[in-house]
Design an enzyme around this catalytic site. Structure first.
Site, PDB file in Angstrom:
ATOM      1  N   ASP A 158      44.791  43.640  51.053  1.00 51.97           N
ATOM      2  CA  ASP A 158      44.314  42.557  49.918  1.00 51.97           C
ATOM      3  C   ASP A 158      45.397  42.407  48.960  1.00 51.97           C
ATOM      4  O   ASP A 158      45.459  41.674  48.282  1.00 51.97           O
ATOM      5  CB  ASP A 158      43.191  43.262  49.334  1.00 51.97           C
ATOM      6  CG  ASP A 158      42.025  42.495  49.525  1.00 51.97           C
ATOM      7  OD1 ASP A 158      41.899  41.290  49.990  1.00 51.97           O
ATOM      8  OD2 ASP A 158      40.798  43.172  49.442  1.00 51.97           O
ATOM      9  N   GLN A 169      35.342  44.107  49.999  1.00 53.07           N
ATOM     10  CA  GLN A 169      34.963  42.640  49.454  1.00 53.07           C
ATOM     11  C   GLN A 169      34.563  42.851  47.897  1.00 53.07           C
ATOM     12  O   GLN A 169      33.732  43.627  47.608  1.00 53.07           O
ATOM     13  CB  GLN A 169      34.019  41.975  50.279  1.00 53.07           C
ATOM     14  CG  GLN A 169      34.043  40.581  49.911  1.00 53.07           C
ATOM     15  CD  GLN A 169      34.976  39.613  50.091  1.00 53.07           C
ATOM     16  OE1 GLN A 169      35.566  39.867  50.955  1.00 53.07           O
ATOM     17  NE2 GLN A 169      35.156  38.606  49.528  1.00 53.07           N
ATOM     18  N   LYS A 220      36.086  36.069  57.952  1.00 51.22           N
ATOM     19  CA  LYS A 220      37.385  36.625  58.163  1.00 51.22           C
ATOM     20  C   LYS A 220      37.244  37.634  59.745  1.00 51.22           C
ATOM     21  O   LYS A 220      38.168  37.456  60.177  1.00 51.22           O
ATOM     22  CB  LYS A 220      37.633  37.437  57.141  1.00 51.22           C
ATOM     23  CG  LYS A 220      37.900  37.093  55.683  1.00 51.22           C
ATOM     24  CD  LYS A 220      37.921  38.162  54.478  1.00 51.22           C
ATOM     25  CE  LYS A 220      38.178  37.370  53.318  1.00 51.22           C
ATOM     26  NZ  LYS A 220      37.849  38.065  52.015  1.00 51.22           N
TER      27      LYS A 220
HETATM   28  N1  GUN Z   1      36.678  38.281  46.408  1.00 53.05           N
HETATM   29  C1  GUN Z   1      37.146  37.111  46.210  1.00 53.05           C
HETATM   30  N2  GUN Z   1      38.484  37.002  46.786  1.00 53.05           N
HETATM   31  C2  GUN Z   1      38.702  38.083  47.404  1.00 53.05           C
HETATM   32  C3  GUN Z   1      39.844  38.796  48.096  1.00 53.05           C
HETATM   33  O1  GUN Z   1      40.971  38.118  48.237  1.00 53.05           O
HETATM   34  N3  GUN Z   1      39.789  39.948  48.563  1.00 53.05           N
HETATM   35  C4  GUN Z   1      38.615  40.790  48.220  1.00 53.05           C
HETATM   36  N4  GUN Z   1      38.712  42.052  48.546  1.00 53.05           N
HETATM   37  N5  GUN Z   1      37.465  40.206  47.540  1.00 53.05           N
HETATM   38  C5  GUN Z   1      37.568  38.960  47.130  1.00 53.05           C
END
Ligand code: GUN
Length: 296
Positions: free
Chosen positions: A122, A99, A55
């Site tokens: 998010d 995350q 990312k």
């Molecule tokens: N873990 C798996 N998918 C995601 C997501 O879209 N955002 C976050 N913050 N954690 C994740």
């Protein structure tokens, strides 16, 4: 036997990235604003490390400044909340992503609630989740379901009145996916069935689906005899399976038995190369949006 059309998430995400790049350039030229996202990772989960790295690298390519803060596995929840509070008040930070999954001693919902909803790229803050469910134009939609939605729209899959079956009721994919597709709105208006671990007659439900979205996290759960001929199949799953041939002893597979299901489906996402790149594309589009909201 015929074979399904592949829904190329990589190509569609590239298109979205170029739209995001145009937006970040405009922000810089018109307002001198560089969008910024801060990733927070707690502990050493290898998958989370890889996701955050991907990312961040893509953010940099799109003119989005990215920082990653890594906290020790044992970090108390209060310390993480204090960091979030600091990021909430930092004007250079337009988006915050903590995350998941987090260590067990940290309550994920309390963390997501601590993020300023205006920086919640998010889409997990209860205000944004609530607005999504109510059809009240949330500031941000969760990236994976928003990415699946965008895939369906951009490949011209009819949604109004479509029978959609979603496997998995998680907060990150299944629930928000249902909320997006059932709205009385353009590019929605679907009939949504949400299946989960206590559902009965799963295969029977799946066989009714015009669009089948697998997001329950079980390797190759969806078999060919669960799919209606011609259906659109979206595979959100990322599962580790042992593979002695592989360099690190495992490989990643989806929730769909791809080789068998592609013989029956009308269209299908490859995995990898389907939903994954779309999640990143939506996150960075959300970050551009967060910065745009700050100047208008
Ligand atoms: N873990 C798996 N998918 C995601 C997501 O879209 N955002 C976050 N913050 N954690 C994740």
């Amino acid at each position: 036997m015929s074979s399904a059309r592949l829904i190329d998430g990589k190509a569609i995400s590239t298109q979205i990235h170029s739209e995001t790049l145009a937006r970040t350039r405009a922000l810089k030229e018109k307002y001198g604003v560089i969008p910024g996202i801060t990733f927070v990772r707690v502990g050493d989960d290898p998958a989370s490390k890889a996701y955050v790295r991907m990312k961040g690298a893509k953010a940099d390519e799109l003119g989005i400044r990215s920082d990653t803060i890594v906290l020790d596995e044992q970090t108390p929840q209060a310390e993480l909340l204090a960091l979030i509070d600091k990021l909430n008040r930092d004007p250079q930070v337009h988006g915050i992503l903590v995350q998941a999954p987090l260590p067990r001693h940290i309550k994920e919902d309390e963390i997501f609630s601590g993020i300023d909803p205006n920086k919640d790229v998010d889409g997990f803050h209860p205000l944004n989740v609530g607005k999504l469910l109510l059809g009240q134009n949330p500031l941000f939609k969760p990236c994976t379901p928003a990415g699946v939605h965008e895939l369906l729209i951009r490949t011209g899959v009819p949604l109004s009145g479509a029978e959609v079956v979603i496997l998995g009721r998680g907060n990150i994919v299944g629930k928000p996916m249902a909320a997006i597709l059932l709205q009385k709105e353009k590019h929605a208006d679907a009939t949504v069935t949400l299946l989960h671990s206590r559902s009965r007659n799963i295969a029977e439900h799946c066989r009714r689906a015009d669009i089948l979205i697998a997001a329950m996290g079980q390797a190759h759960f969806v078999k060919a005899d669960m799919v209606k001929p011609g259906a659109v199949v979206i595979d959100v799953g990322v599962n580790r399976v042992d593979d002695p041939q592989a360099k690190n002893g495992y490989r990643l597979v989806g929730d769909v038995d791809f080789e068998a299901v592609r013989q029956v489906a009308g269209a299908i996402t490859p995995n990898p190369g389907g939903v994954g790149p779309m999640t990143i594309a939506m996150l960075l589009a959300n970050t551009a949006r967060a910065a745009e909201r700050g100047v208008s």
